[in-house]
Each structure stands twice: as structure tokens, then as C-alpha cells.
Design a protein around this motif. Sequence first.
Motif, PDB file in Angstrom:
ATOM      1  N   PHE A 179       1.123  -0.867  -0.250  1.00 23.11           N
ATOM      2  CA  PHE A 179       0.584   0.294   0.075  1.00 23.11           C
ATOM      3  C   PHE A 179       0.926   1.248  -0.094  1.00 23.11           C
ATOM      4  O   PHE A 179       1.749   1.686   0.736  1.00 23.11           O
ATOM      5  N   LYS A 187      -4.521   7.134  -2.310  1.00 20.54           N
ATOM      6  CA  LYS A 187      -4.580   5.300  -2.182  1.00 20.54           C
ATOM      7  C   LYS A 187      -4.074   4.858  -3.005  1.00 20.54           C
ATOM      8  O   LYS A 187      -5.251   4.417  -4.178  1.00 20.54           O
ATOM      9  N   HIS A 206      -6.934  -6.792   2.887  1.00 26.96           N
ATOM     10  CA  HIS A 206      -5.521  -6.672   3.904  1.00 26.96           C
ATOM     11  C   HIS A 206      -5.488  -5.208   3.099  1.00 26.96           C
ATOM     12  O   HIS A 206      -5.119  -4.401   4.416  1.00 26.96           O
ATOM     13  N   GLU A 207      -4.889  -5.533   2.087  1.00 23.82           N
ATOM     14  CA  GLU A 207      -4.554  -3.846   2.162  1.00 23.82           C
ATOM     15  C   GLU A 207      -5.393  -2.604   1.601  1.00 23.82           C
ATOM     16  O   GLU A 207      -5.167  -1.323   2.081  1.00 23.82           O
ATOM     17  N   HIS A 210      -5.282  -1.270   5.079  1.00 22.05           N
ATOM     18  CA  HIS A 210      -3.953  -0.626   5.223  1.00 22.05           C
ATOM     19  C   HIS A 210      -4.566   0.991   5.008  1.00 22.05           C
ATOM     20  O   HIS A 210      -4.152   2.073   5.082  1.00 22.05           O
ATOM     21  N   ASP A 214      -4.119   3.445   7.621  1.00 18.42           N
ATOM     22  CA  ASP A 214      -2.662   3.457   7.864  1.00 18.42           C
ATOM     23  C   ASP A 214      -1.877   4.890   6.742  1.00 18.42           C
ATOM     24  O   ASP A 214      -0.993   3.907   6.938  1.00 18.42           O
ATOM     25  N   SER A 217       1.019   6.609   7.675  1.00 16.64           N
ATOM     26  CA  SER A 217       2.385   5.945   8.036  1.00 16.64           C
ATOM     27  C   SER A 217       3.117   5.837   7.529  1.00 16.64           C
ATOM     28  O   SER A 217       4.539   4.879   7.623  1.00 16.64           O
ATOM     29  N   SER A 220       3.321   0.331   2.823  1.00 18.42           N
ATOM     30  CA  SER A 220       4.007  -1.010   4.180  1.00 18.42           C
ATOM     31  C   SER A 220       3.213  -1.619   2.763  1.00 18.42           C
ATOM     32  O   SER A 220       3.363  -1.869   1.472  1.00 18.42           O
ATOM     33  N   THR A 222       3.345  -6.054   3.182  1.00 15.79           N
ATOM     34  CA  THR A 222       2.643  -7.351   3.191  1.00 15.79           C
ATOM     35  C   THR A 222       3.244  -8.366   3.031  1.00 15.79           C
ATOM     36  O   THR A 222       3.490  -8.797   1.391  1.00 15.79           O
ATOM     37  N   VAL A 232      -0.685  -3.516  14.021  1.00 17.13           N
ATOM     38  CA  VAL A 232      -1.489  -3.373  12.121  1.00 17.13           C
ATOM     39  C   VAL A 232      -1.172  -4.300  11.429  1.00 17.13           C
ATOM     40  O   VAL A 232      -2.619  -4.481  10.538  1.00 17.13           O
ATOM     41  N   GLU A 233      -1.312  -5.622  11.440  1.00 11.80           N
ATOM     42  CA  GLU A 233      -1.334  -6.585  10.165  1.00 11.80           C
ATOM     43  C   GLU A 233      -2.741  -7.673  10.972  1.00 11.80           C
ATOM     44  O   GLU A 233      -3.126  -7.837  10.903  1.00 11.80           O
ATOM     45  N   ALA A 236      -5.268  -5.961   9.882  1.00 10.27           N
ATOM     46  CA  ALA A 236      -5.567  -5.452   8.069  1.00 10.27           C
ATOM     47  C   ALA A 236      -6.077  -7.310   8.129  1.00 10.27           C
ATOM     48  O   ALA A 236      -7.319  -7.578   7.215  1.00 10.27           O
TER      49      ALA A 236
END
Length: 378
Positions: A179, A187, A206-207, A210, A214, A217, A220, A222, A232-233, A236
Motif C-alpha cells: 500500500f 491511495k 488486507h491492503e 491499510h 494507515d 504511516s 507498507s 505485506t 497493524v497486520e 488488517a
Amino acid sequence: MNLTVLGSKLSRYREQLAMSKEEVSAVTRIPLERLLSVEAGSQAPTGDEVLILADLYHCNFKFFISNEQLAPFEQTEILYRRHGAEFTKDDRRSVQEFLYLCETEDFLMRELNAKQLEFPAPQAFGHFKNDGIRAAEAFRRFNQHASNAVPRDVYQEIRQTGVHVFRRKLGNSNISGLFLAHPTAGKCILVNYSEDVYRQRFSAAHEFAHALFDAKSGPSITYARAANDDLVEVRANAFASRYLMPPEFLRQLPDPEQWTQANTEHWAHQLRVSCVALGISLKSEGLISALALQRIKSYRVPRELKIDPELPAQLTTHQRERKARLLEKGLSDSYVALCLDAESRGVITQGRLAEALLCDLGGLQELLSLYGRSPNGH
């Protein structure tokens, strides 16, 4: 045009693609001494040289000839500082092409006034797993899913919120997805097309988590085997599990403690998830024992049974193979349709259409034929 800024942009793109000055010179046929002067800001490139370098780096040439600073440099530099060893030179080019697709999609959507649905960012209360579950339930309501309904085209449901999702083949099979918050496109999610098709669905969800939680942040990644203690994971994963596998559906299933391999593969296939993901969700809901979890995780849905929403069953074998190759490059039906619509409305030229579809004019004719379009757009 500030030559120092231009030179910096060119050198940073080259370095992020892990290309040497000598390689760029050989590929572009720009003399090495001249390339060094252009990157140093002591000499102005010709218009043709800017176009050649922009094509090589998959960047809009207008960015190079303006003094604006907006580009995904900072995000990708952070990405490579943190995880640079994970990306081969080919993967770095794939990431750059992915970002180019995101920029192009964002530009075309704005030019065509494409509608987007605003999904409000969920509030985070600090309990990571519960935050993920609450967000997933909100997203299911947003998409008007019944409490026991299984989402089918997760890519479309994410894309309709304005988040850019591209499936792109990466050489590193340990990376499930990434991400990145692009400074202009917003995004952006890349899902590794090298992965199992049902794992890709989970990775996209999952992404998206994020993207929801996130974005501030930094970029990232995965991994296929993420640490279990990364909260954080965990959040997600909780989002993806609850979004794709609603508890109401799981509780309606025949007793999973008694499942055979055929039973497991059948229900995983119905949910469009891996047996591993299904087993973890069943255990999380208290529906199976640890022993049953290990048994369920050992099974696999046969590849030939798996359904990809972006490769419909009605396609011929040739069409399916051709569209699969396009998906490897990130060219989904939705993105191609957007590009074709923009060209038909005169927003972009046919040459720009070829660039947007990562091909030359010869490859464009084959792609147009695949989508039932003649070279003149009819």
C-alpha cells in the motif's frame, strides 16, 4: 524550467529503478557525458530526450518540464529504504509501472468525472483486532451485503471508493501486496498477481484496511508470512477475514469438525478463500478445535476450480490467456475500459492510449481487437 530540479528528478527516478547511468545511456542512446550533465543540472535536455526518459521511467513528461515537486519519490524512497532487498530490478520497474497506472487512472477519472462512492474512514479505538472487525462490518453495510452474503468482486468494491487497485506480477513470491499513499493519485494498492487467485482477494482486502487506517504511516508491504505479533497486520487480517467470511455464513455450515478434504475444498471455494484462511476464521469463531484447524489448513482448492472475477468463464481460451497476461501487467478490464472511454471521447490521443496501456501501437491494435474495438474506435 529549473535545470537543477529537473536533473534531480531524473536521477532519483533512475536510482529508484536501480539503473546505472551507463544502462540509461545505452537504452536511450543519449551519450553518457550528456546524460551526466543533464542530471547535474548543467545542461538542458532536448524535448525528445525528455520524452525518451519519461517513457523509460514511466512518468508523465509534463512532470519533468515543470518545477512542481509532487511525485511518489518520498513514498518509494521510504519503501526501498525499509524493504529494498525484497525488490529485484524487475520488481522495481513493476512498482514504477504500477504507480504510473495509478496516476493515469486518477487523471482519467477526473477528466471523465467518474463517480466514486465515499466510504468514511473508520474510527480507531486502539483495540486492533476489534477495530478491523468493526471496519469490515461497516464496509459490508456500505456495499449492502446481507449478513451472510459473500462478496464476489472485491476489487470493484474497493475501486468504487476511489482507491486504486492493480494486480501486478512481482518476482518475489514472499510479497503479497503493498500500500502506498501517492501524493496526487491518492491511495494505491498493488496485489501480487503471482499469488494464488484466492489469496489475491484476501491480499486486496488486507491492503484496503491499510488504506483505511494507515495512510499517514508511509508505505507498507505485506508478506505472505507476516509476524503474528504485528498489531497493524492483525487489524488488517481481521478486516479481510470479517469482510470476506462473515460469521453468519460460517455458523450456517455443516459441522466443520467433521469435514473431509472434499468438504473443506467445497466451502473454501464457495467463499473464494484459501483453506488456510477459512480454517483460521473458523478457529477464531470457536467453531473448530486446534486439531481440526491443522487438518483444514493442509488442504488446497484445486487451481482449475478457482474463479477469478476479472477472468469471466465465458471467455474463450485465447481471450482468457490474453487477458491473464494483461492482468499480470496490471491492466484490468475496468482500467482498460476507462482508457478506451477516454480515447473515444477525445480526452487522450491513440498514442497516449498506447502509453496508458503499456504497449506500442502494434500491441494496441491486438488489445483493441481483444476488446472488440477497431483501430478507429468503433
